[in-house]
Design a protein around this motif. Structure first.
Motif, short mmCIF file in Angstrom:
data_model
loop_
_atom_site.label_atom_id
_atom_site.label_comp_id
_atom_site.label_asym_id
_atom_site.label_seq_id
_atom_site.Cartn_x
_atom_site.Cartn_y
_atom_site.Cartn_z
N GLU A 1 58.16 48.92 -23.79
CA GLU A 1 58.40 47.48 -23.63
C GLU A 1 57.62 46.92 -22.44
N ILE A 2 57.56 47.65 -21.36
CA ILE A 2 56.81 47.20 -20.18
C ILE A 2 55.33 47.11 -20.50
N LEU A 3 54.79 48.13 -21.15
CA LEU A 3 53.37 48.11 -21.51
C LEU A 3 53.06 46.95 -22.46
N ALA A 4 53.92 46.73 -23.44
CA ALA A 4 53.71 45.63 -24.39
C ALA A 4 53.77 44.27 -23.68
N ALA A 5 54.72 44.13 -22.76
CA ALA A 5 54.88 42.86 -22.06
C ALA A 5 53.69 42.53 -21.16
N THR A 6 52.98 43.55 -20.71
CA THR A 6 51.85 43.33 -19.81
C THR A 6 50.50 43.48 -20.49
N GLY A 7 50.52 43.74 -21.81
CA GLY A 7 49.27 43.81 -22.56
C GLY A 7 48.48 45.10 -22.37
N ILE A 8 49.13 46.15 -21.92
CA ILE A 8 48.45 47.42 -21.71
C ILE A 8 48.59 48.27 -22.96
N ASP A 9 47.49 48.83 -23.44
CA ASP A 9 47.48 49.68 -24.62
C ASP A 9 48.19 50.99 -24.30
N PRO A 10 49.25 51.34 -25.05
CA PRO A 10 50.03 52.53 -24.74
C PRO A 10 49.39 53.86 -25.15
N ARG A 11 48.29 53.81 -25.83
CA ARG A 11 47.61 55.02 -26.34
C ARG A 11 48.46 56.21 -26.20
#
Length: 53
Positions: A43-53
């Motif tokens: 959720e944090i990665l999605a909220a900040t636009g970072i690709d979770p690879r």
């Protein structure tokens, strides 16, 4: 990653890719350390636009 040393000592680590932008990385780390937030790493990665690879 989660590390537990018993019922009251649970540590969560948010790992970011080296190519995550500086602004997005700062925003993710700010969200990760909030005491009142229980957001998952995804959720944090999605909220900040970072690709979770």
């Amino acid at each position: 990653m989660r590390v537990s040393r018993g019922a009251r000592d649970i540590f969560s680590f948010l790992m970011l890719a080296p190519d995550a932008g500086e602004e997005a990385a700062r925003a993710a780390m700010t969200l990760a350390v909030r005491d009142d937030d229980s957001a998952s790493a995804a959720e944090i990665l999605a909220a900040t636009g970072i690709d979770p690879r």
